[in-house]
Design an enzyme around this catalytic site. Structure first.
Site, PDB file in Angstrom:
ATOM      1  N   THR B  95       0.870  -1.181   0.000  1.00 10.39           N
ATOM      2  CA  THR B  95       0.000   0.000   0.000  1.00 10.39           C
ATOM      3  C   THR B  95       0.904   1.227   0.000  1.00 10.39           C
ATOM      4  OG1 THR B  95      -1.678  -1.193   1.246  1.00 10.39           O
ATOM      5  CG2 THR B  95      -1.820   1.217   1.253  1.00 10.39           C
ATOM      6  N   LYS B 171      -6.810   0.994  -3.655  1.00  7.29           N
ATOM      7  CA  LYS B 171      -6.471   0.390  -2.358  1.00  7.29           C
ATOM      8  C   LYS B 171      -6.664   1.417  -1.234  1.00  7.29           C
ATOM      9  CE  LYS B 171      -4.588  -1.995   0.983  1.00  7.29           C
ATOM     10  NZ  LYS B 171      -5.344  -3.025   1.703  1.00  7.29           N
ATOM     11  N   LYS B 240      -1.270   6.600   8.452  1.00  6.17           N
ATOM     12  CA  LYS B 240      -0.430   6.726   7.266  1.00  6.17           C
ATOM     13  C   LYS B 240      -1.254   6.582   5.984  1.00  6.17           C
ATOM     14  CE  LYS B 240       1.316   3.476   5.241  1.00  6.17           C
ATOM     15  NZ  LYS B 240       1.827   2.168   4.836  1.00  6.17           N
TER      16      LYS B 240
END
Lengths: 292, 292, 292, 292
Positions: B95, B171, B240
């Site tokens: 990711t 994603k 994040k």
């Protein structure tokens, strides 16, 4: 059982029909008489006033548009309170405010009448098929008594608590969660669209993996296709339920930041003339914000 | 196929193992050598540097912690770019940010190497069972070439587009939607709890009706039980990914109000010392706001 | 002029006193009689009921706690509507809802009575000094007639429009802007505090440069010092005004995202037991969110 | 004093001129040479590179566009770090990130050079008049040394702390508060406009009473008149400062809900093509949401 059914909109008509088909004796009332007449072929009686309609029934069900209608039909002149027998039960199935539900509980208690709530999840097709999900709240003994009636209308009954307004709160919370899905998908699709990705592909990925739930499929496809009309549930009614939720949030001193964002989406949608579209048309706001 | 696998955390190790079990020849690299040694019993080779590891492979897969790690392993000294053969393909499965993915696409193109992205949805147990869902993006011909490798790791492959960073965007969007579910449920449960309703009952109603999706069941039960530790996915990593999403949103000029609220929840959670809990521990903020 | 003054709280008492000092003849009414008696030494008459109090006056001023009080005193039995002479004027100076103000306008028109609104900006010390700022709305001729009374109470009069509810909307908007200042400063101070900077220094910089306005000085110093008690304006009343603002926003189909955040701050403050503090105590929420 | 001035935009040129007028010896550098030449009539020297420019100066001032420019001029090849004498001081006056300021502090300390920050509040006209407000941070001894230079440029100096990045944080916070004013006024005017009230009247009431501060007058009149072009401060730069603020907020684990809303306003404004207007043009979003 002898059941009075008050409120014959699309949902109510289907629910009353299911009661008849399960062998209950139904007498109906509606503000405008036509929908009741349509049911008379099934052997449904027609009442003149709410009070007169409920007089000889063990159960009186209300399935009306909003707080105003439920208040008038229940507490008004010739209303349910005035006509219902001692020991009989009013089941409030409309989506109404927690505050009104608490007033009704008190009013019925004062007349030695029972009061329970049983708001439903499901669109008209689920109502017709008797496949509604029903959240119920009320005293345990009362809930047991009305269970056969509820089972005639729903595929499953979920008991929320002994205090009737608890099922109203859960219903408003459920509608809030649906709007959360709508706004989430709207933002997601706006972003991926600007990233050059076909919404149909994102929709497929989401709804066939982690988000394989009816609510994502239903609203994801409406948003994907922009098919906000005819509405399954009008945007104006969505705003009303958001307002009732936030009133409950205020009473219970609970901040609801997602609900606040959704409220502003509803208002912006109204300001853009979308009040008669499906409530998922708030998705147009995320699209508009992104300059699409 | 000859496949280099770089990054042997919990997810990566399981994915590499599945490649072997499907008959692929795997050579592995990890910053610390132990996880690679653990795979050598399966016949997995061990590389010294990323460049050396990928040298003779048709495919190099990265499954690393974050942008920093992917950047170092790909673009750094003795990195993948330096070692990968012309015509071979780097599949970035981590990711990572849209921006880094675009830099990698350009860098590989400059070396006549292929680049595709294939981020995954699923927790470690799904990785072990080869049941991941994989979002893929890249040129059609490249995607066809790497399909056998992907099918060894996932139960289903969803093609998002021809531009590799598109799968990265999807994603991040998927993770955003998960956080939307977490926050929605947190607000819902805070409200119904203050209304005196057991969360278990609300959970059951929701997850067995309209919200019968894995993501509601997984996170709804964690929030209901307060079982935020050990974390399935750390809150710090959740922040994040939210940051990467918002950076993409800024680049694509797309406001994301729900994501903004969730960001503030992450920050408040960190400020309260919850950074090492599961990311669904942002639900504690709604509870705290409600004075519970 | 002959003026009836209804509502003798801290603000009302000071305002009535200023009317007397400017030579007006005042007869007062208050739900509890004590505050009226305290004014009798100044030659102020005391009325029995609102209707009886206003009977011989050219002007009837209401300065009451909330919508409920204004509704009862104006529209209730023995209320102003019942007693006010044709051609006399009711000046509503309380902070009330746009909706109630519109109902009052209609009711007075139906009795050939005049109706104007004149909500005030200023704390009790400004009321005592006759230094209030007054926002006025009503028909131009009516406003001219009541001007001498208003000038006895305020240092300056601002005319908002011919429709009485417009001044109510402006008053609610002004209070909204104050809460915007409070929340802004709360976030600012939370951030700089976590950055190790003394709030007193940030306060000085801001209030002696770009933000050299009374509202920043008043609330900045309260937040800096945490001096939320005794309250200048109770948090619970702040929530009430936010609710009235949002109701107006809903009616006018205008999203107000800052107001929505402030509403949630109010609710969280109530949930933490701060309802009786000054409304600027919502600043504690930003501090709490930051883990301070 | 011998002062190097790097960065001759509208603000920098005015500030350098004031230094000369106060008797300081100034040598200037700018990426494009023209603005420096324009100053040579005043006796200002022109440097070739940053390193060469600062070599013989006690003070080097940077007043550059953004982090990238300050980083390049300070830390790059032939940058300030490379040329500044031991014991001389770099005053960073640009609006830069807390993170870059911390890197600069460390880099200068490593070379036995001093580093202080002195970001300014005020538009170009204030810079020309030497009327800027200056927030300063750095070791007390260093601040005393540079005070004469700062006093040549500003009407008042506010000392924030001993850690240089603290003044950067305060500058970003100040800009955040300005955007809070803009958004507040935008929502307020949208609401009162829909209520049929002239914005000019609301503006007058606010800015002559509780909100009698320069920032309300400046931005209130721009929004009232829609005079967003030419920009006093570009919207794109406003977004940049909001980003730097939120990065600081993330580092300091401080949620900033108002800042989040403003960020989304900036993005929506960009998406609607308003990036080159004044940053107060985010007010157009509230207007648009209200369907005006």
């Amino acid at each position: 059982m002898d059941i009075a059914f008050l409120g014959l909109g699309g949902m109510g008509t289907a629910m009353a029909r299911n009661l008849v088909e399960h062998g209950h004796t139904v007498v109906a009332w509606n503000r405008s008489p036509e929908p009741a007449k349509a049911l008379s072929a099934l052997g449904v009686g027609i009442g003149e006033t709410p009070a007169e309609t409920v007089k000889h029934c063990e159960i009186a069900i209300t399935m009306l548009a909003d707080d105003g209608a439920v208040e008038a039909v229940s507490l008004g002149e010739n209303g349910i309170i005035a006509g219902l027998a001692k020991g009989a039960t009013h089941i409030s199935m409309s989506t109404i405010s927690v505050a009104l539900s608490e007033r009704l509980a008190e009013a019925h208690a004062g007349q030695s009448q029972n009061y329970a709530t049983a708001p439903v999840f499901g669109r008209p097709d689920a109502a017709e098929a008797g496949k509604l999900f029903i959240a119920v709240a009320g005293e345990a003994g009362v809930v047991e008594k009305i269970r056969p009636a509820l089972e005639a209308m729903g595929q499953r009954i979920f008991i929320m608590g002994e205090k009737p307004s608890q099922a109203n709160l859960v219903k408003l919370t459920g509608n809030f969660l649906i709007t959360g899905v709508i706004e989430s998908l709207a933002e997601a699709f706006a972003l991926t669209t600007k990233g050059g990705i076909e919404t149909a592909k994102v929709y497929e990925l989401l709804t066939e993996t982690l988000f394989a739930a009816p609510v994502y499929k239903t609203y994801g496809s409406i948003i994907r296709d922009g098919s906000f009309s005819p509405p399954g549930f009008k945007l104006l009614l969505g705003l009303k339920d958001n307002r009732l939720l936030q009133q409950a949030g205020e009473k219970l001193e609970t901040p609801l930041p997602f609900a606040a964002i959704i409220r502003d989406r509803f208002l912006a949608a109204l300001a853009h003339g979308d009040g008669d579209l499906d409530w998922s048309a708030i998705a147009k706001r995320a699209v508009d914000d992104a300059g699409l």
